[in-house]
Design an enzyme around this catalytic site. Structure first.
Site, mmCIF file in Angstrom:
data_model
loop_
_atom_site.group_PDB
_atom_site.id
_atom_site.type_symbol
_atom_site.label_atom_id
_atom_site.label_comp_id
_atom_site.label_asym_id
_atom_site.label_seq_id
_atom_site.Cartn_x
_atom_site.Cartn_y
_atom_site.Cartn_z
ATOM 1 N N GLU A 49 -56.358 23.506 48.232
ATOM 2 C CA GLU A 49 -55.547 23.417 47.020
ATOM 3 C C GLU A 49 -55.599 22.027 46.397
ATOM 4 O O GLU A 49 -55.385 21.875 45.186
ATOM 5 C CB GLU A 49 -54.100 23.813 47.293
ATOM 6 C CG GLU A 49 -53.299 22.841 48.121
ATOM 7 C CD GLU A 49 -51.868 23.300 48.344
ATOM 8 O OE1 GLU A 49 -50.962 22.454 48.214
ATOM 9 O OE2 GLU A 49 -51.648 24.482 48.635
ATOM 10 N N HIS A 76 -49.488 22.500 56.015
ATOM 11 C CA HIS A 76 -49.368 21.367 55.086
ATOM 12 C C HIS A 76 -49.925 20.076 55.659
ATOM 13 O O HIS A 76 -49.319 19.008 55.536
ATOM 14 C CB HIS A 76 -47.926 21.197 54.625
ATOM 15 C CG HIS A 76 -47.818 20.907 53.156
ATOM 16 N ND1 HIS A 76 -47.369 19.709 52.647
ATOM 17 C CD2 HIS A 76 -48.136 21.673 52.078
ATOM 18 C CE1 HIS A 76 -47.398 19.739 51.330
ATOM 19 N NE2 HIS A 76 -47.857 20.922 50.960
ATOM 20 N N GLU A 83 -52.733 27.948 56.661
ATOM 21 C CA GLU A 83 -53.183 27.112 55.543
ATOM 22 C C GLU A 83 -53.114 25.624 55.871
ATOM 23 O O GLU A 83 -52.150 25.160 56.482
ATOM 24 C CB GLU A 83 -52.299 27.415 54.327
ATOM 25 C CG GLU A 83 -52.626 26.608 53.095
ATOM 26 C CD GLU A 83 -51.640 26.877 51.974
ATOM 27 O OE1 GLU A 83 -51.561 26.039 51.056
ATOM 28 O OE2 GLU A 83 -50.948 27.923 52.016
ATOM 29 N N GLU A 124 -51.868 33.127 45.332
ATOM 30 C CA GLU A 124 -50.492 32.669 45.531
ATOM 31 C C GLU A 124 -49.706 32.882 44.240
ATOM 32 O O GLU A 124 -50.207 32.638 43.142
ATOM 33 C CB GLU A 124 -50.487 31.192 45.905
ATOM 34 C CG GLU A 124 -49.098 30.632 46.169
ATOM 35 C CD GLU A 124 -49.139 29.168 46.590
ATOM 36 O OE1 GLU A 124 -48.123 28.700 47.140
ATOM 37 O OE2 GLU A 124 -50.164 28.498 46.368
ATOM 38 N N ARG A 131 -59.067 27.630 48.538
ATOM 39 C CA ARG A 131 -57.847 27.675 47.721
ATOM 40 C C ARG A 131 -57.908 26.791 46.473
ATOM 41 O O ARG A 131 -56.894 26.448 45.882
ATOM 42 C CB ARG A 131 -56.646 27.286 48.584
ATOM 43 C CG ARG A 131 -56.289 28.399 49.537
ATOM 44 C CD ARG A 131 -55.035 28.168 50.354
ATOM 45 N NE ARG A 131 -53.976 27.413 49.737
ATOM 46 C CZ ARG A 131 -53.131 27.902 48.817
ATOM 47 N NH1 ARG A 131 -53.265 29.168 48.387
ATOM 48 N NH2 ARG A 131 -52.183 27.142 48.321
#
Length: 402
Positions: A262, A212, A236, A339, A283
């Site tokens: 993301e 994160h 990630e 996911e 992502r």
């Protein structure tokens, strides 16, 4: 065929969602997701005040032209508010086109590249032991790939630890909750978690972990190196991606696979990482990266460099995006994983859908379109509830990446 009306619905069946409905003169309605976690009303306003007036009277079949109009035709562009809105329009138009063709969406994209879509779930706990138990529960549910996050000794409110068992929604207050972060404690703890998971469950389950954006490039390289023995599927967002060359340092020092993207909005956010082969999974999502039209371009660029997709799929996107994503995943040749964070029962009731989970895989349905609708009457019973994402500070008070 013309667009006759479009409207935005904001509801909160467990968390806030922004939904766009596009209506046509032939009675076909398309649905798109425009949710931007913690900034939902900004996107709703952008759609209502700026985008929808430009849709009325246009031909919904001209998806590419509409995308170019909403993106290239906008002088102020590339941010998450604009691209979330563009994504909603794009998804709704693909939904309309597939319904008019009488086909599930994946057929319009070129047909199936696979029969089912590998997904990963989120296992977490307040302690290492609780996280190990949670991973076991996901294995019992049939998951073959599991993201593991755990509370960290000495750190309150660690990222990724849910308040419930299956549903994790970090946006928890009208004003941001402040959390505290300590990198050395995390770097000492993380390898212990994955050592315990491999000892308990062996080599079979695929294990994933989300950093994160918390680490510097050198710290991320240290973490990746320390996790190599435990064969992670990916690490990630190990460091913020504003400086994409920072990933070169990580890549040169560890073989742990890297997943990023993301929060990316366009192909230009991912271009350097992909072309320099600094990541293994991209992502980007249908919701955040310009809809199916633009996500196809990102996936095609990634395929040139043997980089696979691994789209974001947390509860900050609605079942509308998940349905569209599964059709994309079923088609895209360089698919990696999807996911899949389960929505609450309330959310599933508001957004009826035809996709289903079985044996570690999601299966998209065969309904014409993307297979997700909205129960407007039920949605109206869940009004918008202000909620923002937390922020993080170091122990000395310095603001840090949450």
């Amino acid at each position: 065929m013309k667009i006759t009306a479009a409207r935005v619905l904001v509801c909160c069946p467990g968390r806030n969602f922004v939904t766009l409905l596009v209506e046509t003169d032939q009675g076909v309605t398309g649905i798109g997701d425009a949710t931007l976690n913690g900034r939902e009303l900004a996107v709703a306003s952008y759609l209502t005040d700026h985008v929808i007036p430009n849709l009325i009277g246009r031909d919904p079949s001209r998806i590419e032209d509409m995308w170019q109009f909403l993106y290239r035709g906008s002088y102020w562009r590339r941010g998450p508010v604009q691209l979330s809105a563009v994504s909603a329009v794009d998804t709704a138009l693909w939904d309309i086109k597939a319904k008019m063709a009488g086909m599930p969406l994946y057929q319009l994209l070129g047909g199936k590249s696979r029969e089912r879509v590998l997904v990963y779930g989120h296992a977490n706990g307040g302690t290492l032991e609780e996280t190990v138990e949670a991973v076991g529960r996901y294995i019992d549910m049939g998951y073959k790939a599991i993201r593991a996050q755990s509370g960290i000794p000495g750190i309150e409110k660690a990222y990724g630890v849910a308040r419930g068992t299956l549903h994790y929604e970090p946006a928890d207050a009208a004003l941001p909750t402040e959390t505290v972060w300590d990198t050395p404690k995390y770097l000492r703890f993380a390898p212990k978690l994955f050592e315990a998971l491999r000892k308990e469950y062996g080599e079979e389950p695929e294990l994933l972990h989300d950093v994160h954006h918390r680490l510097t490039p050198n710290e991320a390289a240290q973490l990746g190196k320390s996790l190599e023995d435990y064969r992670l599927f990916w690490m990630e967002d190990p460091t913020p991606a504003e400086n994409q060359q920072a990933f070169r340092l990580i890549r040169e020092r560890t073989t742990t696979p890297i997943a990023v993207g993301e929060i990316f909005n366009t192909i230009w956010d991912a271009k350097e990482l992909i072309e320099n082969q600094l990541i293994d999974y991209i992502r980007t999502t249908v919701l955040r990266a310009g809809g199916i039209t633009h996500l196809r371009r990102i996936a095609d660029l990634a395929s040139l460099y043997q980089i696979r997709t691994g789209s974001h799929g947390a509860t900050d996107l609605s079942p509308v995006t998940m349905g569209a994503a599964l059709h994309f995943d079923t088609w895209v040749p360089n698919f990696g994983i999807q996911e899949y964070m389960r929505h609450s029962d309330e959310t599933d009731a508001v957004f009826p859908h035809d996709y289903h989970f079985a044996d570690g895989f999601l299966h998209c349905g065969e309904t014409p379109g993307h297979g997700v609708t909205i129960d407007e009457e039920l949605a109206a019973k869940y009004p918008y509830s202000p909620a923002q994402l937390p922020v993080a500070r170091l122990e000395d008070g310095t603001m840090w990446s949450w």
